[in-house]
Design a protein around this motif. Structure first.
Motif, PDB file in Angstrom:
ATOM      1  N   ALA A 111     -14.195   0.311   1.877  1.00  0.00           N
ATOM      2  CA  ALA A 111     -13.071   0.694   3.004  1.00  0.00           C
ATOM      3  C   ALA A 111     -11.910   0.970   3.869  1.00  0.00           C
ATOM      4  O   ALA A 111     -11.265   1.207   4.822  1.00  0.00           O
ATOM      5  CB  ALA A 111     -14.372   0.694   4.595  1.00  0.00           C
ATOM      6  N   MET A 112     -11.313   1.089   2.910  1.00  0.00           N
ATOM      7  CA  MET A 112      -9.128   0.861   3.025  1.00  0.00           C
ATOM      8  C   MET A 112      -9.280  -0.143   3.716  1.00  0.00           C
ATOM      9  O   MET A 112      -9.989  -1.224   4.143  1.00  0.00           O
ATOM     10  CB  MET A 112      -9.325   1.750   2.582  1.00  0.00           C
ATOM     11  CG  MET A 112      -9.304   3.045   1.249  1.00  0.00           C
ATOM     12  SD  MET A 112      -8.775   4.304   0.314  1.00  0.00           S
ATOM     13  CE  MET A 112      -8.680   5.336   1.443  1.00  0.00           C
ATOM     14  N   ILE A 138     -12.396   8.135  -3.503  1.00  0.00           N
ATOM     15  CA  ILE A 138     -10.806   8.566  -2.446  1.00  0.00           C
ATOM     16  C   ILE A 138      -9.526   7.373  -2.448  1.00  0.00           C
ATOM     17  O   ILE A 138     -10.503   6.211  -2.083  1.00  0.00           O
ATOM     18  CB  ILE A 138     -12.201   9.317  -1.408  1.00  0.00           C
ATOM     19  CG1 ILE A 138     -13.063  10.326  -1.918  1.00  0.00           C
ATOM     20  CG2 ILE A 138     -10.963   9.498   0.008  1.00  0.00           C
ATOM     21  CD1 ILE A 138     -14.192  10.133  -0.633  1.00  0.00           C
ATOM     22  N   GLY A 139      -9.052   8.235  -1.953  1.00  0.00           N
ATOM     23  CA  GLY A 139      -7.449   7.149  -1.663  1.00  0.00           C
ATOM     24  C   GLY A 139      -6.319   7.259  -2.281  1.00  0.00           C
ATOM     25  O   GLY A 139      -6.027   8.494  -2.245  1.00  0.00           O
ATOM     26  N   SER A 140      -5.428   6.350  -2.156  1.00  0.00           N
ATOM     27  CA  SER A 140      -4.386   6.387  -2.304  1.00  0.00           C
ATOM     28  C   SER A 140      -3.887   5.480  -3.791  1.00  0.00           C
ATOM     29  O   SER A 140      -4.417   4.959  -3.879  1.00  0.00           O
ATOM     30  CB  SER A 140      -3.434   5.940  -1.100  1.00  0.00           C
ATOM     31  OG  SER A 140      -3.288   4.880  -1.299  1.00  0.00           O
ATOM     32  N   ALA A 141      -2.166   6.122  -3.934  1.00  0.00           N
ATOM     33  CA  ALA A 141      -2.163   5.100  -5.327  1.00  0.00           C
ATOM     34  C   ALA A 141      -2.388   3.784  -5.344  1.00  0.00           C
ATOM     35  O   ALA A 141      -2.551   2.618  -6.009  1.00  0.00           O
ATOM     36  CB  ALA A 141      -0.651   5.153  -5.809  1.00  0.00           C
ATOM     37  N   THR A 145       0.994  -1.475  -0.061  1.00  0.00           N
ATOM     38  CA  THR A 145       0.547   0.181   0.027  1.00  0.00           C
ATOM     39  C   THR A 145       0.830   0.668   0.273  1.00  0.00           C
ATOM     40  O   THR A 145       1.696   1.112   0.132  1.00  0.00           O
ATOM     41  CB  THR A 145      -0.958   0.224   1.304  1.00  0.00           C
ATOM     42  OG1 THR A 145      -2.456   1.306   0.486  1.00  0.00           O
ATOM     43  CG2 THR A 145      -0.380   0.497   2.380  1.00  0.00           C
ATOM     44  N   SER A 146       0.137   2.186  -0.165  1.00  0.00           N
ATOM     45  CA  SER A 146       0.613   4.152  -0.180  1.00  0.00           C
ATOM     46  C   SER A 146       0.318   4.648   0.370  1.00  0.00           C
ATOM     47  O   SER A 146      -1.238   4.399   0.564  1.00  0.00           O
ATOM     48  CB  SER A 146       0.747   4.329  -1.866  1.00  0.00           C
ATOM     49  OG  SER A 146       1.126   5.793  -1.572  1.00  0.00           O
TER      50      SER A 146
END
Length: 196
Positions: A51-52, A30-33, A13-14
């Motif tokens: 929900a990541m 919504i989120g990260s790379a 994860t990033s």
């Protein structure tokens, strides 16, 4: 997510947030790379699709992203989990307890994820909420003016779900498909299942 030569899963994860963006009138990312979630706007509130990872960093990333897009996190009515991995269900408990979001996922992956996290030997991977609403092939999840058609797409996980729903681009309707678990699994039989 990466696999080594022995077929062991290594989730990567990033943690740096990317700017949240509306990709359709009624859908945002919504989120990260490395991992993200989808927000679906309906006439009766929001659906949070995935929900990541577990943890405050990810909770804040989702809440800050919602606010940046003009949404109120308290408007999340449904938490829809595409598949049973902790990078997709991690903040679930937070949104259930703080905002009353009702969780949905497949029964197969509900059982799978509990076992997956228990055997992961990683304290940062956990599944800490109860799901009582299950979806499977052919089910339709409805909130307000939005119907989400559910399709069983096992392989990445045994009970992964994918979805088709109506989205709008400057008011023009289109049908969008969201694949719930796109990385091929390390086991041969699971790959056959994935291809089917």
């Amino acid at each position: 997510m990466k696999f080594d030569l022995m077929g062991t899963i290594h989730l990567t994860t990033s943690t740096e947030a990317i700017p949240p963006v509306k990709i359709f009138d009624n859908m945002a990312i919504i989120g990260s790379a490395g991992t993200n979630c989808v927000v679906i706007e309906t006439s009766e509130g929001l659906i949070l699709l995935d929900a990541m990872w577990p943890g405050k960093l990810w909770e804040d990333m989702i809440e800050d992203g919602l606010k940046a897009l003009g949404y109120n996190p308290a408007d999340i009515k449904i938490l829809l989990i595409s598949h049973g991995h902790p990078d997709h269900s991690g903040c679930g408990r937070h949104f259930i307890e703080k905002y009353g979001a009702v969780p949905y996922m497949s029964k197969v992956d509900y059982e799978f994820e509990k076992e997956f996290c228990a055997q992961a030997n990683n304290p940062d991977w956990y599944f800490d909420f109860t799901v009582e609403n299950f979806l499977d092939e052919g089910d339709v999840l409805t909130l307000g003016d939005t119907d989400i058609m559910c399709f069983s797409t096992p392989g990445h996980t045994p009970g992964g779900l994918s979805f088709i729903l109506k989205v709008y681009d400057q008011g023009r309707p289109h049908m969008a498909a969201l694949w719930g678990g796109s990385a091929p699994p390390p086991q041969l039989e699971a790959n056959y299942q994935y291809l089917r």
